[in-house]
Design an enzyme around this catalytic site. Sequence first.
Site, PDB file in Angstrom:
ATOM      1  N   CYS A 136     135.350  43.402  25.636  1.00 45.03           N
ATOM      2  CA  CYS A 136     134.014  43.369  25.031  1.00 45.03           C
ATOM      3  C   CYS A 136     132.939  43.322  26.116  1.00 45.03           C
ATOM      4  O   CYS A 136     132.729  42.281  26.741  1.00 45.03           O
ATOM      5  CB  CYS A 136     133.889  42.149  24.119  1.00 45.03           C
ATOM      6  SG  CYS A 136     132.242  41.953  23.429  1.00 45.03           S
ATOM      7  N   CYS A 139     129.958  40.952  25.326  1.00 46.69           N
ATOM      8  CA  CYS A 139     130.276  39.527  25.485  1.00 46.69           C
ATOM      9  C   CYS A 139     130.344  39.131  26.960  1.00 46.69           C
ATOM     10  O   CYS A 139     129.871  38.069  27.347  1.00 46.69           O
ATOM     11  CB  CYS A 139     131.638  39.187  24.873  1.00 46.69           C
ATOM     12  SG  CYS A 139     131.963  39.961  23.311  1.00 46.69           S
ATOM     13  N   ASP A 140     130.967  39.961  27.791  1.00 47.39           N
ATOM     14  CA  ASP A 140     131.325  39.531  29.145  1.00 47.39           C
ATOM     15  C   ASP A 140     130.603  40.273  30.270  1.00 47.39           C
ATOM     16  O   ASP A 140     130.727  39.883  31.431  1.00 47.39           O
ATOM     17  CB  ASP A 140     132.843  39.698  29.348  1.00 47.39           C
ATOM     18  CG  ASP A 140     133.630  38.870  28.337  1.00 47.39           C
ATOM     19  OD1 ASP A 140     133.159  37.760  28.003  1.00 47.39           O
ATOM     20  OD2 ASP A 140     134.686  39.329  27.875  1.00 47.39           O
TER      21      ASP A 140
END
Length: 312
Positions: A136, A139-140
């Site tokens: 992701c 997200c990261d």
Amino acid sequence: MTQDEIYDLVIIGAGPGGLSAGIYAKRAVLHTVLIEKAVAGGQVVLSDEVENYPGLERVNGAGLMQQFADHARSYGLELTHEEAVAVEPGLKHHTVRLADGRRLQTHAVILGTGGSPRKLNIPGENELYGKGVSYCAVCDGFFFRNKTVVVVGGGDSATEEALYLAKLTRHIYLVHRRDALRAGRILQQRVMAQDKIEILWNTALSGINAGADGVSSVGLKDTRTGREKELAADGVFIFIGFEPNNQLVPAGIRMNADGYVVTDEKCETNIPGIYVIGDLREKFAKQIVIAAADGCTAALAAAHYVETRKAG
Ligand code: NAP
């Protein structure tokens, strides 16, 4: 939500399909509950920008799903955070079993549990998950500012996520196993025009190696010659498609060889009153707008089914 009441409809999965089904079910005055084990919105909440939902030129994925959920709640939809562990077809009613042991009786069930990221299954992938390996970018990606990352895959997801990561990172190697991208034309053009993205054609990842701070390099293999080499990288983002989440599909329901459920044009499976929508359903393309349309179709079909049963 109690065990004693009999629902008209239980929807499992609050992605765009499940939430759309909730809207249409409530508008059809079906006694409905929507069960979701994680956050509402499904995979879309992981998308930074959605540019192909008609009527909205550019919208944040999580924001769009919040609007879906708010819309569904505005009709009084009961959206509950529970885990469904089994769907048991029955002659009189179908049963949805929850993780806490409760059993919900219902005339109809709509399954919209989507899919999960496919894994490469190479050494280091599991061990370094969360330590440089990610599925992701939204997200990261932040953790890789001004760093070098590898993105694996050649589809819409890999190209879209590589473009997102280009806003943050120093350099991106887009590793694809053959010599042409699968992604749509617009995304291909954007990737080619982005200086930070370097495509490594005909290349597969053979392993992911760790240093003191997580990922330090990857093993690459030329898919034509078999020649191997090592490439320094701080992170690895894997977007090679996904597997349908079909664990709740009852035995006896028709699935294709890849594990997607086969339905008719009403999204109904071969068991009456059980419908499958969105990415879990066998179909030509996986898109938010299609999942939403599936939800509409299945809820309208379920309303007709429930009405007919109650009348009979
Ligand atoms: P996908 O279209 O199935 O593409 C997967 C990519 O990963 C392909 O390039 C494939 O290579 C590669 N791949 C698969 N298994 C691999 C393996 N074991 N090792 C190395 N590479 C592997 O998956 P996706 O990109 O996640 O997209 C899924 C669906 O969502 C698609 O229908 C897509 O159109 C849709 N989607 C749409 C948008 C959008 O419209 N903006 C955004 C994201 C996703 P090959 O090409 O050689 O098979």
